[in-house]
Each structure stands twice: as structure tokens, then as C-alpha cells.
Motif scaffolding. Sequence first.
Motif, PDB file in Angstrom:
ATOM      1  N   UNK A  82       0.874  -1.183   0.000  1.00  0.00           N
ATOM      2  CA  UNK A  82       0.000   0.000   0.000  1.00  0.00           C
ATOM      3  C   UNK A  82       0.903   1.222   0.000  1.00  0.00           C
ATOM      4  N   UNK A  83       0.555   2.214  -0.778  1.00  0.00           N
ATOM      5  CA  UNK A  83       1.377   3.423  -0.786  1.00  0.00           C
ATOM      6  C   UNK A  83       0.571   4.630  -1.242  1.00  0.00           C
ATOM      7  N   UNK A  84       1.089   5.797  -0.935  1.00  0.00           N
ATOM      8  CA  UNK A  84       0.505   7.039  -1.434  1.00  0.00           C
ATOM      9  C   UNK A  84       1.424   7.584  -2.513  1.00  0.00           C
ATOM     10  N   UNK A  85       0.824   8.139  -3.577  1.00  0.00           N
ATOM     11  CA  UNK A  85       1.663   8.620  -4.666  1.00  0.00           C
ATOM     12  C   UNK A  85       1.031   9.818  -5.356  1.00  0.00           C
ATOM     13  N   UNK A  86       1.880  10.672  -5.935  1.00  0.00           N
ATOM     14  CA  UNK A  86       1.319  11.798  -6.685  1.00  0.00           C
ATOM     15  C   UNK A  86       0.600  11.265  -7.922  1.00  0.00           C
ATOM     16  N   UNK A  87      -0.602  11.752  -8.155  1.00  0.00           N
ATOM     17  CA  UNK A  87      -1.445  11.254  -9.240  1.00  0.00           C
ATOM     18  C   UNK A  87      -0.734  11.312 -10.606  1.00  0.00           C
ATOM     19  N   UNK A  88       0.143  12.318 -10.776  1.00  0.00           N
ATOM     20  CA  UNK A  88       0.796  12.466 -12.085  1.00  0.00           C
ATOM     21  C   UNK A  88       1.693  11.261 -12.426  1.00  0.00           C
ATOM     22  N   UNK A 124      12.891  -5.335  -3.499  1.00  0.00           N
ATOM     23  CA  UNK A 124      13.806  -4.215  -3.275  1.00  0.00           C
ATOM     24  C   UNK A 124      13.942  -3.331  -4.489  1.00  0.00           C
ATOM     25  N   UNK A 125      14.003  -3.966  -5.649  1.00  0.00           N
ATOM     26  CA  UNK A 125      14.142  -3.183  -6.868  1.00  0.00           C
ATOM     27  C   UNK A 125      12.927  -2.277  -7.073  1.00  0.00           C
ATOM     28  N   UNK A 126      11.746  -2.860  -6.857  1.00  0.00           N
ATOM     29  CA  UNK A 126      10.504  -2.114  -7.050  1.00  0.00           C
ATOM     30  C   UNK A 126      10.408  -0.958  -6.056  1.00  0.00           C
ATOM     31  N   UNK A 127      10.761  -1.224  -4.804  1.00  0.00           N
ATOM     32  CA  UNK A 127      10.661  -0.183  -3.769  1.00  0.00           C
ATOM     33  C   UNK A 127      11.517   1.030  -4.149  1.00  0.00           C
ATOM     34  N   UNK A 128      12.734   0.761  -4.628  1.00  0.00           N
ATOM     35  CA  UNK A 128      13.608   1.881  -5.017  1.00  0.00           C
ATOM     36  C   UNK A 128      12.971   2.739  -6.106  1.00  0.00           C
ATOM     37  N   UNK A 129      12.414   2.070  -7.107  1.00  0.00           N
ATOM     38  CA  UNK A 129      11.802   2.816  -8.216  1.00  0.00           C
ATOM     39  C   UNK A 129      10.566   3.578  -7.732  1.00  0.00           C
ATOM     40  N   UNK A 130       9.789   2.956  -6.853  1.00  0.00           N
ATOM     41  CA  UNK A 130       8.585   3.623  -6.340  1.00  0.00           C
ATOM     42  C   UNK A 130       8.957   4.936  -5.665  1.00  0.00           C
ATOM     43  N   UNK A 144       4.978   3.891   2.257  1.00  0.00           N
ATOM     44  CA  UNK A 144       4.858   2.549   1.658  1.00  0.00           C
ATOM     45  C   UNK A 144       4.710   1.506   2.778  1.00  0.00           C
ATOM     46  N   UNK A 145       3.644   0.728   2.722  1.00  0.00           N
ATOM     47  CA  UNK A 145       3.447  -0.347   3.704  1.00  0.00           C
ATOM     48  C   UNK A 145       3.485  -1.671   2.955  1.00  0.00           C
ATOM     49  N   UNK A 146       4.218  -2.641   3.505  1.00  0.00           N
ATOM     50  CA  UNK A 146       4.278  -3.958   2.869  1.00  0.00           C
ATOM     51  C   UNK A 146       3.850  -4.974   3.925  1.00  0.00           C
ATOM     52  N   UNK A 147       2.796  -5.704   3.644  1.00  0.00           N
ATOM     53  CA  UNK A 147       2.278  -6.620   4.664  1.00  0.00           C
ATOM     54  C   UNK A 147       2.170  -8.050   4.122  1.00  0.00           C
ATOM     55  N   UNK A 148       2.388  -9.045   5.017  1.00  0.00           N
ATOM     56  CA  UNK A 148       2.287 -10.432   4.545  1.00  0.00           C
ATOM     57  C   UNK A 148       0.869 -10.796   4.146  1.00  0.00           C
ATOM     58  N   UNK A 149       0.775 -11.742   3.236  1.00  0.00           N
ATOM     59  CA  UNK A 149      -0.536 -12.232   2.789  1.00  0.00           C
ATOM     60  C   UNK A 149      -0.714 -13.619   3.383  1.00  0.00           C
ATOM     61  N   UNK A 150      -1.888 -13.893   3.909  1.00  0.00           N
ATOM     62  CA  UNK A 150      -2.083 -15.213   4.517  1.00  0.00           C
ATOM     63  C   UNK A 150      -2.411 -16.280   3.477  1.00  0.00           C
ATOM     64  N   UNK A 151      -3.321 -15.995   2.587  1.00  0.00           N
ATOM     65  CA  UNK A 151      -3.696 -16.948   1.528  1.00  0.00           C
ATOM     66  C   UNK A 151      -3.851 -16.180   0.242  1.00  0.00           C
ATOM     67  N   UNK A 152      -3.599 -16.865  -0.864  1.00  0.00           N
ATOM     68  CA  UNK A 152      -3.751 -16.189  -2.141  1.00  0.00           C
ATOM     69  C   UNK A 152      -4.403 -17.143  -3.134  1.00  0.00           C
TER      70      UNK A 152
END
Length: 284
Positions: A216-222, A260-266, A274-282
Motif C-alpha cells: 500500500x502506498x501514497x503517490x502523486x497522481x501524475x 527491493x528493486x521495485x521499492x527503489x523505483x517507487x 509505503x506499507x508492505x504486509x504479509x498475505x495469509x492466503x492467495x
Amino acid sequence: MRLKIAIQKSGRLYEESVKLLKECGIDFNNSMNKLRTEATNFPLEILFLRDDDIPQYVADKVAAIGIVGENVIAEKKQKVKIMEQLGFGKCRLSIAVPKDKKYEGLKSLNGKRIATSYSHVLTAFLKKNKIKAEIHDISGSVEIAPGIGLAEAICDLVSSGSTLFSNGLKEVETVMKSEAALIANPGLNRQEREIVDKLIFRMRAAKKARKNKYILLNAPRKNLNKIISLIPGMKSPTVLPLAEKDWCSIHSVIHEDEFWEVIEKLKEYGAQGILVVPIEKMVI
Ligand code: PRT
Ligand code: ZN
């Protein structure tokens, strides 16, 4: 109707096997020294056994299914079906020689003595590679065989390599790679197959969830489009407006390996909080 599953009683596969079943939402009492137990919310009875015995118990249908290393499945040569690799208990069955000995490929093993607990797998490997060596079948502490003059090489399981290192050995050939797998008796009836299918469906969901994270993250709309292309998620990310009008909140799923790569670019694209949380089931 209850399906019996055999898992290791204690040892390297025990904890992960129990954890996987629990992640499948199956409740049971696994207090120490139990030999069998019944799940309270799934038609499963769990038998706790030595790993070496599991392929035979499954082949004889004492247990319909089991969790055991592929190395043991290959060595025991029982009639069982591999249903699913489970992603834990990873190791390799390797040939190792004393580190000061010259090794020039498999032909160096011709006429040599190799100590192992995996004589069937090793015999097949040597035969396939047309190597004639003498196999010494021993049941434990294989790594000390060269040091005590019993053999010139060994064939044993390796994970970190530290056992080989501390015994002055070097790994020279990989005979097979292995991980824990779910095996089944090949002659299950329809009702039994249905329970196995249900279990595999849950195992896949649990396995997939482990490899993915919810982000989950907040980002500028542009920069929304650039961010969406970085974290496309399962179908498409959820985008929610924020009270601040040029900003939005984006929710998606990312694979652990890209993390890690994605986080840097974000961050480059101005993402914040930026929040990163575990998923229990997918379930896809
Ligand atoms: O009592 P029981 O018969 O049930 O257990 P066990 O003692 O025969 O087996 P156990 O618990 O040691 O291993 C169960 C399974 O775990 C194996 O069949 C493999 O599928 C898997 N596995 C994964 C390993 C390893 N990694 C491993 N590293 N099994 C054994 N080892 C041993 C290896 O034999 C060597 O002695 O660990 C040592 C090497 O480890 P490193 O990290 O020093 O390289
Ligand atoms: Zn064993």
C-alpha cells in the motif's frame, strides 16, 4: 471418511510440514510424542513417522499421502506419485572428495570407493555416466568416511556446505536436487482424490501467499501510470483518491523477489508511506 497423511515425526521436515498443514487452515494437536492425531476441521488423520518409512507406508496405503524429501522418494523406489513440490527442505545430493585431491570430472571416480546412504540413486547416476566405482552403503556420518580410510569420495546431502567444509571435503558433482514433496498412493479412489485435490488447492494458495506481499502506498497522481506498470498486481491495482487532490493511494501485490528493486523505483516516482504486509492466503 478420513484421509491419512504421513509426515516426519521429528527432524528437518517436521516443523515446515506442520506449518504448511496449519497454513492450509487445518487444526490438529501436534504435542510431542504423538504418533497420530486427527484434524478437527478437515477429513485428515496425521501419522508421525521416520522419513525413510514414509514412501513405503504410502505405497502400501497405510497412509494415502505423505510429505517427504524427493531424495528419499528417489532412493526408496516405492510406487508412489509425486503430487506437488512444497518448496521447503531444499538440498542437493552431491559427490564430494577431499579438498586436497585433484578432481578432473566424473572419470576421476573410476575405480574409487564412494560412501553413501543413497546407493540406489548413486548407482543409477554412475551407470548413466558410465563410471565404474565401488559403492559403500553406510547409514550415517558419511562425511567421515574419507578421513577414516573407508572411501575416496562420498555422496551425501548438502545444504549450506558447512559439514563438507569442516570435514575437509569439496563438492564436485550434483547428483540430484531435492525438496520436500507431497506424495500419494497411485490407487486412491474418487473420494480420496477429492480430499487430496482440496488439500493441494490450499497448499498452493499458502505457498503463493508466502512468495507475495501486499503493498500500500501514497503517490502523486501524475505518476500513477508509471507506478501501475511497476506493481500491476494480480489483475490491476486498486487506486483510491486521497483527501489531498493531486494524490492517490495504490494497493497491489508484489513478488518477494522483485521487492527491493521495485521499492527503489517507487520512491523515485515520489511514493510515500509505503506499507508492505504479509498475505495469509492467495487464490487466483
Ligand atoms: O529420524 P528421521 O529418519 O525421520 O530423519 P533423518 O535424520 O533421516 O532426516 P533429517 O531430519 O536429517 O532430514 C530429513 C530431510 O530433510 C532429508 O531427507 C532431506 O530431504 C532434507 N534435508 C534438507 C536435509 C538437509 N537439508 C541436510 N542438510 N537432510 C539432511 N541434511 C544433512 C546432511 O545429511 C549432512 O549431514 O545435513 C548435513 C549437511 O548440511 P550442511 O548445511 O552442513 O551442508
Ligand atoms: Zn531418515
